[in-house]
Write an enzyme that holds these catalytic residues in place. Sequence first.
Site, PDB file in Angstrom:
ATOM      1  N   HIS A 359      16.524   6.867  17.568  1.00 37.33           N
ATOM      2  CA  HIS A 359      15.754   7.305  18.719  1.00 37.33           C
ATOM      3  C   HIS A 359      14.586   8.444  18.348  1.00 37.33           C
ATOM      4  O   HIS A 359      14.024   8.603  19.441  1.00 37.33           O
ATOM      5  CB  HIS A 359      16.963   8.335  19.601  1.00 37.33           C
ATOM      6  CG  HIS A 359      18.067   7.627  20.262  1.00 37.33           C
ATOM      7  ND1 HIS A 359      17.782   7.196  21.575  1.00 37.33           N
ATOM      8  CD2 HIS A 359      19.365   7.655  20.087  1.00 37.33           C
ATOM      9  CE1 HIS A 359      18.792   6.717  22.153  1.00 37.33           C
ATOM     10  NE2 HIS A 359      19.830   6.763  21.080  1.00 37.33           N
ATOM     11  N   LYS A 549      10.458  15.548  32.852  1.00 38.68           N
ATOM     12  CA  LYS A 549      11.118  15.192  31.551  1.00 38.68           C
ATOM     13  C   LYS A 549      11.178  16.607  30.698  1.00 38.68           C
ATOM     14  O   LYS A 549      10.444  17.740  31.149  1.00 38.68           O
ATOM     15  CB  LYS A 549      10.371  14.169  30.807  1.00 38.68           C
ATOM     16  CG  LYS A 549       8.825  14.566  30.905  1.00 38.68           C
ATOM     17  CD  LYS A 549       8.043  13.278  30.064  1.00 38.68           C
ATOM     18  CE  LYS A 549       7.908  12.017  30.995  1.00 38.68           C
ATOM     19  NZ  LYS A 549       8.397  10.887  30.321  1.00 38.68           N
ATOM     20  N   ARG A 550      11.741  16.645  29.622  1.00 39.92           N
ATOM     21  CA  ARG A 550      11.942  17.797  28.584  1.00 39.92           C
ATOM     22  C   ARG A 550      10.383  17.916  28.389  1.00 39.92           C
ATOM     23  O   ARG A 550       9.443  17.199  28.273  1.00 39.92           O
ATOM     24  CB  ARG A 550      12.576  17.287  27.384  1.00 39.92           C
ATOM     25  CG  ARG A 550      14.183  17.459  27.242  1.00 39.92           C
ATOM     26  CD  ARG A 550      14.578  17.091  26.058  1.00 39.92           C
ATOM     27  NE  ARG A 550      14.175  15.780  25.533  1.00 39.92           N
ATOM     28  CZ  ARG A 550      13.534  15.589  24.612  1.00 39.92           C
ATOM     29  NH1 ARG A 550      13.297  16.549  23.401  1.00 39.92           N
ATOM     30  NH2 ARG A 550      13.249  14.188  24.024  1.00 39.92           N
ATOM     31  N   LYS A 555       5.117  14.666  24.518  1.00 38.44           N
ATOM     32  CA  LYS A 555       5.252  14.199  25.952  1.00 38.44           C
ATOM     33  C   LYS A 555       4.026  14.524  26.650  1.00 38.44           C
ATOM     34  O   LYS A 555       3.571  13.834  27.759  1.00 38.44           O
ATOM     35  CB  LYS A 555       6.276  14.601  26.621  1.00 38.44           C
ATOM     36  CG  LYS A 555       7.745  14.120  26.244  1.00 38.44           C
ATOM     37  CD  LYS A 555       9.035  14.424  26.770  1.00 38.44           C
ATOM     38  CE  LYS A 555      10.278  13.787  26.294  1.00 38.44           C
ATOM     39  NZ  LYS A 555      10.549  12.486  26.612  1.00 38.44           N
ATOM     40  N   THR A 657      13.190   6.501  29.517  1.00 36.63           N
ATOM     41  CA  THR A 657      14.122   5.765  30.666  1.00 36.63           C
ATOM     42  C   THR A 657      13.876   6.288  31.902  1.00 36.63           C
ATOM     43  O   THR A 657      13.772   5.577  32.883  1.00 36.63           O
ATOM     44  CB  THR A 657      15.513   6.078  30.276  1.00 36.63           C
ATOM     45  OG1 THR A 657      15.836   7.502  29.874  1.00 36.63           O
ATOM     46  CG2 THR A 657      15.981   5.196  29.044  1.00 36.63           C
ATOM     47  N   LYS A 661      13.223   4.298  35.814  1.00 38.26           N
ATOM     48  CA  LYS A 661      13.654   4.956  37.145  1.00 38.26           C
ATOM     49  C   LYS A 661      12.702   5.080  38.080  1.00 38.26           C
ATOM     50  O   LYS A 661      12.757   4.658  39.296  1.00 38.26           O
ATOM     51  CB  LYS A 661      14.327   6.492  36.938  1.00 38.26           C
ATOM     52  CG  LYS A 661      15.352   6.427  35.916  1.00 38.26           C
ATOM     53  CD  LYS A 661      15.683   8.142  35.726  1.00 38.26           C
ATOM     54  CE  LYS A 661      16.476   8.270  34.442  1.00 38.26           C
ATOM     55  NZ  LYS A 661      16.624   9.531  33.821  1.00 38.26           N
TER      56      LYS A 661
HETATM   57  C1  LIG Z   1      16.285   9.930  32.575  1.00 38.07           C
HETATM   58  C2  LIG Z   1      16.278  11.607  32.391  1.00 38.07           C
HETATM   59  C3  LIG Z   1      15.811  11.927  31.132  1.00 38.07           C
HETATM   60  C4  LIG Z   1      14.740  11.107  30.218  1.00 38.07           C
HETATM   61  O1  LIG Z   1      13.473  11.051  30.722  1.00 38.07           O
HETATM   62  P1  LIG Z   1      12.291  10.456  29.960  1.00 38.07           P
HETATM   63  O2  LIG Z   1      11.178  10.738  30.938  1.00 38.07           O
HETATM   64  O3  LIG Z   1      12.596   9.102  29.558  1.00 38.07           O
HETATM   65  O4  LIG Z   1      12.032  11.462  28.895  1.00 38.07           O
HETATM   66  C5  LIG Z   1      15.942  13.422  30.841  1.00 38.07           C
HETATM   67  N1  LIG Z   1      16.528  14.000  31.556  1.00 38.07           N
HETATM   68  C6  LIG Z   1      17.047  13.591  32.709  1.00 38.07           C
HETATM   69  C7  LIG Z   1      17.894  14.548  33.513  1.00 38.07           C
HETATM   70  C8  LIG Z   1      17.073  12.603  33.120  1.00 38.07           C
HETATM   71  O5  LIG Z   1      17.587  12.005  34.277  1.00 38.07           O
END
Ligand SMILES: *Cc1c(COP(=O)(O)O)cnc(C)c1O
Length: 811
Positions: A359, A549-550, A555, A657, A661
């Site tokens: 990953h 996101k984190r 990022k 991911t 979404k």
């Molecule tokens: C989808 C998701 C992530 C991953 O998000 P990225 O933008 O791909 O880093 C992290 N936390 C939660 C709660 C998510 O639903």
Amino acid sequence: MPDDGAAPASPEVAALRAAILDKLIYQVGGRDERASPRDWFLAATLAVRDRIMDRWRAANDLSAAEHHRQVCYLSMEFLIGRLLSDALGNLGLTETMREALSGLGVELEEIYAQEPDAALGNGGLGRLAACFMDSMASLSIPAFGYGIRYEHGLFRQLIQDGRQREVPEDWLSLGNPWEFERANIVCDVGFGGHVAPRAEGGVAWHPGEVVRAIAYDTPVVGWGGKWVNTLRLWSARATDPLQLDAFNSGDHIGAQLNRVRAEAISRVLYPGDESPAGQELRLRQEYFFASASLQDMIRRHKRLHGEVTTLAEKNAVQLNDTHPAIGVAELMRLLIDVHGLEWDEAWRIGIATFSYTNHTLMPEALESWPVALMERLLPRNMQIIYLINAQHLEAARQAGANDGMLEAISIINEHAGRRVRMGHLAFVGSHKVNGVSALHTGLMKTTVFAELDRACPGRITNKTNGITFRRWLQRANPGLTKLITDSIGPRFLDDPEHLAELAPLAHDAAFREAFEAQRLAAKRRLAEVVRARIGVAVDPQALFDVQIKRIHEYKRQLLNILQTIALYNAMRAQPMSRWTPRVKIFAGKAAPSYHQAKLIIRLANDVARVVNNDPTLHGLLKVAFLPNYNVTLAESIIPAADLSEQISTAGLEASGTGNMKFALNGALTIGTLDGANVEISERVGLDNIFIFGLKADAAGAMRRDGFDARAAVAASPELQGVLDSLMGGVFSPEEPDRYRGLVEGLLAHDSFLVTADFDSYQRSQRQVAERWRQPDDWWRSAVLNTANVAWFSSDRTIRDYAEEIWKLPVR
Ligand SMILES: *Cc1c(COP(=O)(O)O)cnc(C)c1O
């Protein structure tokens, strides 16, 4: 019955209602006239759970002949969020439940809100595991998800005075109606001690400590309720008895010390690993769940098939990142020391059983453990790792590898104080190793695993990540789902490829308007959440520009904040220009010890405070940092997003991911050509996405060779202005120097190329604003995003794993 003379309920509704009342009285111990929403949640969930049980038993009672091959998905994280709406949706019971509850005077949405968000994970990796569980059940692939039942999941984030504060999360405090404690499914896991020869040959490990793993099972029901898999999470229980003498003589704490140490293993997700004790606990967690899961797999296999020698034919173990990689050595130990196999046969079985998902390529994120710690904590496993490595290096030597090559592929890193490279161990012990996007897999072959790829050609394969549309479209966005169903029929619910039928509707003005109306409704709901949580009023008509996101430097939330400041400065300088009203929305947690990420959170909140309170802007720009990002919050934000920020430094986001979404829900992406953004842009078309910035090869070269951030800033008056505002304390008047270090750091070593990409990003953001002012163009692009991302369904991803890695039939 409090049905008030309404039409009589259908038999299904009446039966479910009776079941809920039954649960309320006999299991929750409540009374309907006094039941709290929480009581109703428990009763409703228990009633739903009953409807899963028969199918679950059927899935678990396959005979040996019916039993092809089963997946064991080993993951340190399962970021599952709430389960009730998922289970109801997959069972097709949502409306039945709504009616059953409304007859009892209870609203379904209120019941949903009672469920704690199970945050047994940190971010994308854990959420991927949860989406995969849903897809494996939906495709009727027999699978166990194996992980840890953390008593405290990821911390709850508070924002106080603009700063992140962590408080423990307590998802189990009021009981968990989904899980079954399996007192009869226990595995003992050893630590420490020594290894000694055995009279009858071989060796025996005499652990100094034994911790018991107890299984807690949660059913995972697939789409249409046809198949149910098991999420089996291990809880640590001490085997040391309470030292009664010590306790009775008054040493109440000392008498329990060993028990506390043992049970700490499943206490918290990601204990701080700054201290050696923290690192050791983390390794104990990894071994604990890997060992228990493999023991359990072998036991189930032997019960069904008798012989351990057929293990690989009937089981496929997927290692989700390196956290369970110690399993490669542990399976060898179990097969040789416990089940009496010879080395070569055990190795053949292990390779055929394991596959590994990588990953991350970032060197600091690649796991390695000090050899000395491994020798102390897992002496027998360490011996086995040495043997695996010797055999692996010998094979390479015979194939002509030179010393440099051997050093690069060795499982032991001899430089950094002798450490075990867990990625190498997982690679060497697996028959397939996959990356999670096309770009990432390509980079794997040229960076971290370049030499291993040459030594073991053909092992690396790509499996681009996916998301379950059932949660991220159907449940998160029922309004849009209904619009799609009304327009193209419900077939896309079974097979997302049918979403492509929306593409012609992108050119239909009435459909675009209906699509926009759904967005507006979601934005109104989100605006209410923003007001309620942080007291900021936002205009639902504005462009909702979202980065959730984190929080991590790669990022590049910082890039987004700097652009926000640039916009703010420009709005103040040219108040008469025609500005596109924008709401910048942020959410995300920073690791508790990651100071730079926490500073970025503080900056976002400081900028929000100044911008939101500046009357000269007339509300044209708002900034909202929503606290405590988790799956539930994501579900409410994503349907309301117009613009999806996916702006990582190219080459550093393995897949992402979140990007999928948003695109599925029709947000337009502004992003770099990184991770799965590349594949998203290929599918939605470059006219329907905003791509900017350095590409992975150029970014990689600049990161390697260094670049002159000062020159980049000097060449960009806008960026210079942003940094001047920061240095001048515009956003921290009470402490003008608060961001001086951040700016100086950026100028001295801008490792994530924020300054290098700034101008390109800013240009791209101007195009976004222009497109927003052309609603026909904007909404055409939005519809085409939803229409063209079916491929990112995790059902497709899981089918690919099943066919090419696990080699099992997909029904
Ligand atoms: C989808 C998701 C992530 C991953 O998000 P990225 O933008 O791909 O880093 C992290 N936390 C939660 C709660 C998510 O639903």
